[in-house]
Design a protein around this motif. Sequence first.
Motif, PDB file in Angstrom:
ATOM      1  N   ASP A 233      42.714  60.820   7.833  1.00 31.50           N
ATOM      2  CA  ASP A 233      42.844  60.928   9.294  1.00 31.50           C
ATOM      3  C   ASP A 233      42.591  62.357   9.758  1.00 31.50           C
ATOM      4  O   ASP A 233      41.904  62.592  10.762  1.00 31.50           O
ATOM      5  CB  ASP A 233      44.257  60.481   9.743  1.00 31.50           C
ATOM      6  CG  ASP A 233      44.445  58.988   9.499  1.00 31.50           C
ATOM      7  OD1 ASP A 233      43.409  58.293   9.336  1.00 31.50           O
ATOM      8  OD2 ASP A 233      45.596  58.530   9.442  1.00 31.50           O
TER       9      ASP A 233
ATOM     10  N   ASN B 221      38.909  63.234   9.565  1.00 32.60           N
ATOM     11  CA  ASN B 221      38.188  62.703  10.730  1.00 32.60           C
ATOM     12  C   ASN B 221      38.447  63.542  11.979  1.00 32.60           C
ATOM     13  O   ASN B 221      37.537  63.784  12.772  1.00 32.60           O
ATOM     14  CB  ASN B 221      38.588  61.245  10.977  1.00 32.60           C
ATOM     15  CG  ASN B 221      38.023  60.324   9.893  1.00 32.60           C
ATOM     16  OD1 ASN B 221      37.021  60.657   9.255  1.00 32.60           O
ATOM     17  ND2 ASN B 221      38.658  59.185   9.668  1.00 32.60           N
ATOM     18  N   GLU B 222      39.688  64.004  12.121  1.00 33.89           N
ATOM     19  CA  GLU B 222      40.028  64.883  13.250  1.00 33.89           C
ATOM     20  C   GLU B 222      39.201  66.165  13.197  1.00 33.89           C
ATOM     21  O   GLU B 222      38.687  66.637  14.208  1.00 33.89           O
ATOM     22  CB  GLU B 222      41.526  65.228  13.224  1.00 33.89           C
ATOM     23  CG  GLU B 222      42.405  64.279  14.018  1.00 33.89           C
ATOM     24  CD  GLU B 222      41.826  63.905  15.367  1.00 33.89           C
ATOM     25  OE1 GLU B 222      41.560  64.822  16.186  1.00 33.89           O
ATOM     26  OE2 GLU B 222      41.588  62.701  15.610  1.00 33.89           O
TER      27      GLU B 222
ATOM     28  N   ARG C 141      35.721  65.569  14.223  1.00 31.93           N
ATOM     29  CA  ARG C 141      35.663  65.427  15.679  1.00 31.93           C
ATOM     30  C   ARG C 141      35.658  66.809  16.327  1.00 31.93           C
ATOM     31  O   ARG C 141      34.877  67.097  17.234  1.00 31.93           O
ATOM     32  CB  ARG C 141      36.871  64.599  16.154  1.00 31.93           C
ATOM     33  CG  ARG C 141      36.602  63.793  17.429  1.00 31.93           C
ATOM     34  CD  ARG C 141      37.670  62.717  17.665  1.00 31.93           C
ATOM     35  NE  ARG C 141      37.362  61.474  16.974  1.00 31.93           N
ATOM     36  CZ  ARG C 141      38.157  60.891  16.061  1.00 31.93           C
ATOM     37  NH1 ARG C 141      39.315  61.450  15.753  1.00 31.93           N
ATOM     38  NH2 ARG C 141      37.789  59.788  15.464  1.00 31.93           N
TER      39      ARG C 141
ATOM     40  N   THR D 204      30.414  62.704  16.903  1.00 28.89           N
ATOM     41  CA  THR D 204      30.847  61.595  17.767  1.00 28.89           C
ATOM     42  C   THR D 204      31.614  60.572  16.928  1.00 28.89           C
ATOM     43  O   THR D 204      31.507  60.556  15.700  1.00 28.89           O
ATOM     44  CB  THR D 204      29.631  60.887  18.397  1.00 28.89           C
ATOM     45  OG1 THR D 204      28.873  60.268  17.337  1.00 28.89           O
ATOM     46  CG2 THR D 204      28.739  61.876  19.134  1.00 28.89           C
ATOM     47  N   ASP D 205      32.347  59.696  17.598  1.00 28.71           N
ATOM     48  CA  ASP D 205      33.099  58.648  16.891  1.00 28.71           C
ATOM     49  C   ASP D 205      32.153  57.765  16.076  1.00 28.71           C
ATOM     50  O   ASP D 205      32.487  57.330  14.969  1.00 28.71           O
ATOM     51  CB  ASP D 205      33.888  57.787  17.889  1.00 28.71           C
ATOM     52  CG  ASP D 205      35.101  58.551  18.420  1.00 28.71           C
ATOM     53  OD1 ASP D 205      35.394  59.619  17.847  1.00 28.71           O
ATOM     54  OD2 ASP D 205      35.733  58.101  19.390  1.00 28.71           O
ATOM     55  N   GLU D 206      30.965  57.511  16.635  1.00 31.13           N
ATOM     56  CA  GLU D 206      29.989  56.652  15.941  1.00 31.13           C
ATOM     57  C   GLU D 206      29.522  57.318  14.636  1.00 31.13           C
ATOM     58  O   GLU D 206      29.423  56.676  13.587  1.00 31.13           O
ATOM     59  CB  GLU D 206      28.785  56.401  16.868  1.00 31.13           C
ATOM     60  CG  GLU D 206      27.838  55.331  16.328  1.00 31.13           C
ATOM     61  CD  GLU D 206      26.520  55.290  17.107  1.00 31.13           C
ATOM     62  OE1 GLU D 206      25.593  54.621  16.630  1.00 31.13           O
ATOM     63  OE2 GLU D 206      26.432  55.931  18.175  1.00 31.13           O
ATOM     64  N   GLN D 207      29.271  58.645  14.726  1.00 27.11           N
ATOM     65  CA  GLN D 207      28.836  59.376  13.527  1.00 27.11           C
ATOM     66  C   GLN D 207      29.942  59.396  12.469  1.00 27.11           C
ATOM     67  O   GLN D 207      29.689  59.197  11.278  1.00 27.11           O
ATOM     68  CB  GLN D 207      28.444  60.815  13.907  1.00 27.11           C
ATOM     69  CG  GLN D 207      27.135  60.886  14.696  1.00 27.11           C
ATOM     70  CD  GLN D 207      26.865  62.287  15.232  1.00 27.11           C
ATOM     71  OE1 GLN D 207      27.797  63.013  15.588  1.00 27.11           O
ATOM     72  NE2 GLN D 207      25.597  62.654  15.302  1.00 27.11           N
ATOM     73  N   ILE D 208      31.171  59.590  12.935  1.00 27.06           N
ATOM     74  CA  ILE D 208      32.315  59.631  12.011  1.00 27.06           C
ATOM     75  C   ILE D 208      32.491  58.262  11.348  1.00 27.06           C
ATOM     76  O   ILE D 208      32.766  58.186  10.141  1.00 27.06           O
ATOM     77  CB  ILE D 208      33.600  60.078  12.749  1.00 27.06           C
ATOM     78  CG1 ILE D 208      33.454  61.557  13.159  1.00 27.06           C
ATOM     79  CG2 ILE D 208      34.837  59.900  11.869  1.00 27.06           C
ATOM     80  CD1 ILE D 208      34.525  62.072  14.098  1.00 27.06           C
ATOM     81  N   GLU D 209      32.283  57.216  12.136  1.00 20.82           N
ATOM     82  CA  GLU D 209      32.388  55.849  11.603  1.00 20.82           C
ATOM     83  C   GLU D 209      31.391  55.644  10.452  1.00 20.82           C
ATOM     84  O   GLU D 209      31.722  55.113   9.390  1.00 20.82           O
ATOM     85  CB  GLU D 209      32.134  54.839  12.738  1.00 20.82           C
ATOM     86  CG  GLU D 209      32.342  53.375  12.350  1.00 20.82           C
ATOM     87  CD  GLU D 209      33.721  53.112  11.743  1.00 20.82           C
ATOM     88  OE1 GLU D 209      33.769  52.364  10.739  1.00 20.82           O
ATOM     89  OE2 GLU D 209      34.730  53.646  12.245  1.00 20.82           O
TER      90      GLU D 209
ATOM     91  N   GLN E 237      32.451  57.086   7.039  1.00 22.56           N
ATOM     92  CA  GLN E 237      33.665  56.642   6.329  1.00 22.56           C
ATOM     93  C   GLN E 237      33.439  56.278   4.850  1.00 22.56           C
ATOM     94  O   GLN E 237      34.185  56.716   3.984  1.00 22.56           O
ATOM     95  CB  GLN E 237      34.356  55.492   7.078  1.00 22.56           C
ATOM     96  CG  GLN E 237      34.971  55.907   8.413  1.00 22.56           C
ATOM     97  CD  GLN E 237      35.796  57.188   8.347  1.00 22.56           C
ATOM     98  OE1 GLN E 237      36.840  57.237   7.736  1.00 22.56           O
ATOM     99  NE2 GLN E 237      35.291  58.264   8.953  1.00 22.56           N
TER     100      GLN E 237
END
Length: 459
Positions: free
Chosen positions: A216, A219-220, A223, A228-233, A236
Motif C-alpha cells: 500500500d 503504491n502511495e 502516486r 496515475t491510478d491506471e498506471q499503478i494498477e 501490480q
Amino acid sequence: MNKPSIPKGTRDFSPIEMAKRNYIFNTIRDVYALYGFQQIETPAMETLQTLMGKYGEEGDKLLFKILNSGDFLSKVTDDELRERNALHLAARLCEKGLRYDLTVPFARFVVMHREEIQFPFKRYQYQAVWRADRPQKGRYREFYQFDGDVVGSDSLLNEVELMQIIDTVFTRFGVRVLIKINNRKILSGIAEVIGAADKIVDITVAIDKLDKIGIDNVNEELRADGLTDEQIEKLQPIISLSGTNEEKLQTIAEVLKDSETGLKGVEEIRYILHTLGAAGEGNPAALHNAIELDLTLARGLNYYTGAIFEVKALDVQIGSITGGGRYDNLTGIFGMPGVSGVGISFGVDRIFDVLNQLDAYPKDAVNGTRVLFINFGEKETAYCLPVVAQVRAAGVRAEMYPDSVKMKKQMSYANAKEIPFVALAGENEIAAGKFTLKNMLSGEQQLVDAAELVALVSK
C-alpha cells in the motif's frame, strides 16, 4: 615538527593487509585467466580530453586534475586570473587528470589499439582510480577497481561466463553470495507499457521498498511520484512479483506482451538462466551460488542496455560487492561506434571487509616467514646459511636474523611476526651436525638434521 600525514581519503596498507589484498587479487586474476581473459594496464593519468564529459557534470567535478609542468601560468592572462573562474582556469592550467575509473581508459585503449586487438577482446584490469569525493566511511579518494570485460561480441554466452566467473571467485573465497540479475530492456518495456518512460527510476526505487514498507505504501509513493491510478494498477503484478525465476519471467512476459523491447529482455534473461541451469546439478559448470531475477535492480540506467548484475554477500551486512552489465556503445565516445560489450567490476575494498568479518583468509595466504634461524655469531651463521638456502630452495620462506643480539630479542621478533618455527645451532648442535627446531605454537623442541628440518618446516 609536524607529524607526517597522508591526504584524506587515502590509505597505507601494512604487510598483513597487503598479503590479504594480494590473496584477493590473485584469486580473481587466476579465475579470469581460466576463461581466457588477458590483463592490460593503462596510465594513472589520462588527457583531460579523454576524461571530461564521460561521467556527467557531477563526475567532471570529481576528476583530480594535474597542473601542467613547467611555468603553468605563462599562458594565463591577468584578466583570467582576476575572474577566478575555477573551471576555465583548470582548463588552461591542466591538460591531464588522474583516471576516475577503468572503463573510459579501456574504451580509449580499444580505439587506439584496434588494429592489433583480437575481437572478441577479453580483458581484465586492476589498478587504482581517483575521485575528488568527500571521504567517508567506506568511500575513499584513492581505491582499486578490478574489472573484466568482453567487447566486440553480442553473444549472451559472455553473460553466462561472467556469471560463472563471479560464482567461481566467491566459491574460492568461501563466501556465500546471491547473484541478482535484471535486464535494462525489461525496465524499458515496463515504462513503455504503462506510458511513463521518464518514471522508470522512481518505479524501481519504490518497488525496492516493498519488503520494508508494504504494497500500500509503495503504491502511495508511486502516486506521489506522479503515476496515475491506471498506471499503478498495471504495475501490480510486477510489484508483487514472486515465485521461481521462471514463474517471474512468465508474469513479466504477460505484462509486457505488447512491448517488443520488453519481451526481448525477457528472452535474454531466460537464455542466461536456462544456460546456467542446463549446466545443472552435479555438472561442474553449475553455479554454487543462487542466481535470482530482481526487477528492482537498476544499475547505471543511462549506461547499460541489456543484462545487469549485482552480487550481495549473504553472511555480512554490506552493499553490493560486485556489479556490471551489458552496454552497447563503449567506444562511441571516441568515434568508433557499434562496439558492444559486457563487463563486471569486483569491489575489492568491500570483499576485503567481507573476508575480514568472516575470517575467511587461508593461513598460508596471509602468513609470511615460516622459519627464523637464530644468529649466535659468525661461526654459527656460517653453519646456518647453507641450510637457510636449502629451505628457500624447497619453496619455504626463511630468514636468518641479521644481528647477533640477545636471544630474547630474536625470539620476540619471531613472535611479533608470528613465525611458526625457530631454528637454533649452538656449539653442541654444530658438533653433532644438527639443529634444534622449536615449534613456536606448541613450544616443543626436537633435534633434527638439515633434511629433517626442511621436511618439518615444509609441512
